[in-house]
Design a protein around this motif. Structure first.
Motif, PDB file in Angstrom:
ATOM      1  N   ALA A 154       0.836  -1.208   0.000  1.00  0.00           N
ATOM      2  CA  ALA A 154       0.000   0.000   0.000  1.00  0.00           C
ATOM      3  C   ALA A 154       0.871   1.258   0.000  1.00  0.00           C
ATOM      4  O   ALA A 154       0.565   2.246  -0.685  1.00  0.00           O
ATOM      5  N   LYS A 155       1.966   1.215   0.721  1.00  0.00           N
ATOM      6  CA  LYS A 155       2.887   2.361   0.798  1.00  0.00           C
ATOM      7  C   LYS A 155       3.420   2.742  -0.575  1.00  0.00           C
ATOM      8  O   LYS A 155       3.531   3.931  -0.910  1.00  0.00           O
ATOM      9  N   TYR A 156       3.730   1.740  -1.408  1.00  0.00           N
ATOM     10  CA  TYR A 156       4.301   2.006  -2.729  1.00  0.00           C
ATOM     11  C   TYR A 156       3.275   1.959  -3.854  1.00  0.00           C
ATOM     12  O   TYR A 156       3.639   2.090  -5.024  1.00  0.00           O
ATOM     13  N   GLY A 157       2.018   1.783  -3.522  1.00  0.00           N
ATOM     14  CA  GLY A 157       0.985   1.752  -4.549  1.00  0.00           C
ATOM     15  C   GLY A 157       1.061   0.524  -5.445  1.00  0.00           C
ATOM     16  O   GLY A 157       0.650   0.574  -6.607  1.00  0.00           O
ATOM     17  N   VAL A 158       1.592  -0.592  -4.916  1.00  0.00           N
ATOM     18  CA  VAL A 158       1.726  -1.832  -5.678  1.00  0.00           C
ATOM     19  C   VAL A 158       0.451  -2.660  -5.544  1.00  0.00           C
ATOM     20  O   VAL A 158      -0.105  -2.768  -4.449  1.00  0.00           O
ATOM     21  N   LYS A 159      -0.009  -3.236  -6.641  1.00  0.00           N
ATOM     22  CA  LYS A 159      -1.274  -3.971  -6.647  1.00  0.00           C
ATOM     23  C   LYS A 159      -1.120  -5.481  -6.475  1.00  0.00           C
ATOM     24  O   LYS A 159      -2.105  -6.174  -6.256  1.00  0.00           O
ATOM     25  N   TYR A 160       0.109  -5.991  -6.598  1.00  0.00           N
ATOM     26  CA  TYR A 160       0.302  -7.436  -6.459  1.00  0.00           C
ATOM     27  C   TYR A 160       1.387  -7.757  -5.425  1.00  0.00           C
ATOM     28  O   TYR A 160       2.499  -7.248  -5.498  1.00  0.00           O
ATOM     29  N   ILE A 161       1.003  -8.597  -4.470  1.00  0.00           N
ATOM     30  CA  ILE A 161       1.959  -9.216  -3.555  1.00  0.00           C
ATOM     31  C   ILE A 161       2.220 -10.620  -4.080  1.00  0.00           C
ATOM     32  O   ILE A 161       1.285 -11.384  -4.321  1.00  0.00           O
ATOM     33  N   ILE A 162       3.474 -10.956  -4.277  1.00  0.00           N
ATOM     34  CA  ILE A 162       3.825 -12.287  -4.763  1.00  0.00           C
ATOM     35  C   ILE A 162       4.302 -13.132  -3.580  1.00  0.00           C
ATOM     36  O   ILE A 162       5.115 -12.682  -2.773  1.00  0.00           O
ATOM     37  N   SER A 163       3.774 -14.340  -3.502  1.00  0.00           N
ATOM     38  CA  SER A 163       4.144 -15.250  -2.423  1.00  0.00           C
ATOM     39  C   SER A 163       4.856 -16.473  -2.998  1.00  0.00           C
ATOM     40  O   SER A 163       4.558 -16.917  -4.103  1.00  0.00           O
ATOM     41  N   GLY A 164       5.800 -17.006  -2.241  1.00  0.00           N
ATOM     42  CA  GLY A 164       6.459 -18.241  -2.635  1.00  0.00           C
ATOM     43  C   GLY A 164       5.689 -19.480  -2.235  1.00  0.00           C
ATOM     44  O   GLY A 164       6.104 -20.607  -2.517  1.00  0.00           O
ATOM     45  N   GLY A 165       4.543 -19.291  -1.574  1.00  0.00           N
ATOM     46  CA  GLY A 165       3.689 -20.423  -1.227  1.00  0.00           C
ATOM     47  C   GLY A 165       3.234 -21.145  -2.486  1.00  0.00           C
ATOM     48  O   GLY A 165       3.064 -20.529  -3.534  1.00  0.00           O
ATOM     49  N   ASN A 166       3.041 -22.456  -2.396  1.00  0.00           N
ATOM     50  CA  ASN A 166       2.682 -23.220  -3.587  1.00  0.00           C
ATOM     51  C   ASN A 166       2.045 -24.546  -3.217  1.00  0.00           C
ATOM     52  O   ASN A 166       2.277 -25.083  -2.129  1.00  0.00           O
ATOM     53  N   LEU A 167       1.270 -25.082  -4.149  1.00  0.00           N
ATOM     54  CA  LEU A 167       0.597 -26.359  -3.904  1.00  0.00           C
ATOM     55  C   LEU A 167       1.554 -27.542  -4.016  1.00  0.00           C
ATOM     56  O   LEU A 167       1.372 -28.556  -3.346  1.00  0.00           O
ATOM     57  N   ALA A 168       2.567 -27.435  -4.858  1.00  0.00           N
ATOM     58  CA  ALA A 168       3.458 -28.567  -5.113  1.00  0.00           C
ATOM     59  C   ALA A 168       4.121 -29.068  -3.839  1.00  0.00           C
ATOM     60  O   ALA A 168       4.276 -30.274  -3.637  1.00  0.00           O
ATOM     61  N   THR A 169       4.517 -28.153  -2.957  1.00  0.00           N
ATOM     62  CA  THR A 169       5.208 -28.563  -1.736  1.00  0.00           C
ATOM     63  C   THR A 169       4.408 -28.299  -0.468  1.00  0.00           C
ATOM     64  O   THR A 169       4.780 -28.774   0.609  1.00  0.00           O
ATOM     65  N   GLU A 170       3.288 -27.540  -0.594  1.00  0.00           N
ATOM     66  CA  GLU A 170       2.529 -27.152   0.595  1.00  0.00           C
ATOM     67  C   GLU A 170       1.031 -27.356   0.439  1.00  0.00           C
ATOM     68  O   GLU A 170       0.245 -26.815   1.214  1.00  0.00           O
ATOM     69  N   GLY A 171       0.629 -28.146  -0.545  1.00  0.00           N
ATOM     70  CA  GLY A 171      -0.799 -28.279  -0.844  1.00  0.00           C
ATOM     71  C   GLY A 171      -1.583 -29.034   0.203  1.00  0.00           C
ATOM     72  O   GLY A 171      -2.807 -28.923   0.274  1.00  0.00           O
ATOM     73  N   ILE A 172      -0.903 -29.797   1.026  1.00  0.00           N
ATOM     74  CA  ILE A 172      -1.568 -30.586   2.069  1.00  0.00           C
ATOM     75  C   ILE A 172      -1.120 -30.089   3.433  1.00  0.00           C
ATOM     76  O   ILE A 172       0.073 -30.051   3.739  1.00  0.00           O
ATOM     77  N   LEU A 173      -2.079 -29.694   4.251  1.00  0.00           N
ATOM     78  CA  LEU A 173      -1.805 -29.299   5.627  1.00  0.00           C
ATOM     79  C   LEU A 173      -3.100 -29.484   6.429  1.00  0.00           C
ATOM     80  O   LEU A 173      -4.066 -28.751   6.238  1.00  0.00           O
ATOM     81  N   PRO A 174      -3.147 -30.460   7.319  1.00  0.00           N
ATOM     82  CA  PRO A 174      -4.370 -30.727   8.084  1.00  0.00           C
ATOM     83  C   PRO A 174      -4.845 -29.526   8.883  1.00  0.00           C
ATOM     84  O   PRO A 174      -4.038 -28.734   9.386  1.00  0.00           O
ATOM     85  N   ARG A 175      -6.154 -29.416   9.030  1.00  0.00           N
ATOM     86  CA  ARG A 175      -6.782 -28.297   9.740  1.00  0.00           C
ATOM     87  C   ARG A 175      -6.266 -28.183  11.169  1.00  0.00           C
ATOM     88  O   ARG A 175      -6.016 -27.083  11.671  1.00  0.00           O
TER      89      ARG A 175
END
Length: 358
Positions: A154-175
């Motif tokens: 928001a400070k820099y007026g950027v519209k996209y935050i990119i995350s390194g999160g991914n389904l390939a290595t993190e798609g499964i995580l029990p509640r």
């Protein structure tokens, strides 16, 4: 995955609900054009279009020093995306993680900012979660990452935050292995019960903040690795050969606190082995065989001598004795539903969001 997850269910073919839900999630995202290499060109076009009126940056990328976020930075560079790297400094960086971040920023010629938390305040919050004896000992960091990245975007007026999160290595995580980090009722209940300080400067991030940043500020989170064929072993090779990246050990071990939580505290307190979720994700992604996973699970989660050194370091940094830390470790494990929480209302709001606004 196995019955160390109390919620696990198996069908008549022996498949568990986690694998079934993984495949259903991937298929749904493909239909929505939110997953797969075929969607990448359109994603890149949208990112560049969003940054045309911005003098400096197209995106903000949260970077930890680990493989996922560093490889995401490499991909952004390959596609000519003007990127501001943002690291949340919560006081627990390993030396390798810090070095990796600096090397990546220098090699890719990306600007870099560190969002530094108030250590005394954050230390008190972490101790509160350890005293609460819940699985979510890392929730304070998860909350702070979301809050910090949105503030910087928001400070820099950027519209996209990119995350390194991914389904390939993190798609499964029990509640029951990780409850919703955006539940500030749950967060506040623990901090008020077990903490000793006010948290007025802590970058909280709840559903109201999410609504504000998403619909008022127009900021979106993109998981870029979901739009490529992500092979972590190949990504690691590229980072080492091209960017001077150095390995620090296991998944999320770029943080000394995270390493302690995932490799020692959770297995001891909850009989919970995070590797099972990671390996299951890799198996479902076609990046690992079940036989290989079972073989690796035979390896101990931690080295006894090393963990004793880590415990001494963590106790000293938290300002408690090793006896006090061991007492916290030995407390019976508790789950989020044993504390006040906002699960019902959050589920209602997110159902509405998915139905009408996504």
């Amino acid at each position: 995955m196995d019955t160390t997850d109390p919620d696990i269910r198996f069908d008549e073919s022996g498949y568990c609900n986690h694998c079934t839900e993984f495949f259903e999630k991937v298929e749904k995202l493909k239909q929505e054009k939110k997953f797969g290499p075929a969607c990448l060109p359109d994603v890149i076009r949208k990112i560049k279009a969003s940054g045309r009126s911005n003098e400096k940056y197209d995106v903000v990328l949260g970077i930890s020093g680990g493989v996922d976020s560093c490889y995401t930075a490499y991909l952004l560079s390959q596609h000519g995306i003007r990127t501001l790297l943002v690291h949340l400094d919560n006081g627990w960086n390993s030396d390798f993680a810090t070095l990796n971040i600096k090397n990546i920023a220098r090699a890719l010629k990306f600007d870099y900012e560190s969002f530094v938390l108030d250590w005394e305040q954050f230390k008190d919050i972490q101790l509160a979660f350890l005293k609460a004896s819940v699985v979510e000992a890392e929730t304070p960091t998860d909350v702070a990452i979301l809050g910090a990245l949105h503030r910087v975007a928001a400070k820099y007026g950027v519209k996209y935050i990119i995350s390194g999160g991914n389904l390939a290595t993190e798609g499964i995580l029990p509640r029951l292995w990780h409850y919703n980090a955006k539940d500030t009722v749950y967060f506040s209940a623990i901090v008020k019960t077990f903490g000793t300080k006010r948290v007025h400067t802590f970058p909280l991030f709840d559903y109201k903040a999410e609504f504000y940043y998403k619909f008022i500020k127009g900021i979106r989170i993109l998981y870029l690795l979901n739009f490529v064929t992500y092979n972590k072993a190949e990504a690691t090779r590229i980072l080492k050969e091209k960017l001077g990246w150095r390995d620090y050990g296991g998944k999320h071990h770029e943080s000394r606190f995270t390493k302690f939580i995932q490799s020692y505290l959770l297995p001891k307190k909850f009989n919970l082995d995070y590797r099972k979720a990671t390996f299951s994700s890799l198996i479902c992604s076609g990046l690992m065989t079940r036989e290989k996973a079972l073989e690796e699970l035979k390896e101990p989660m931690f080295n006894v001598a090393e963990i004793e050194r880590d415990k001494e370091y963590i106790a000293k940094k938290l300002g408690i004795t090793i006896v006090e830390l061991n007492t916290l470790i030995d407390l019976p494990g508790r789950y989020y539903f044993e504390y006040p929480n906002d699960e019902k209302r959050l589920n209602f709001f997110y159902r509405l969001y998915k139905k009408y606004l996504s």
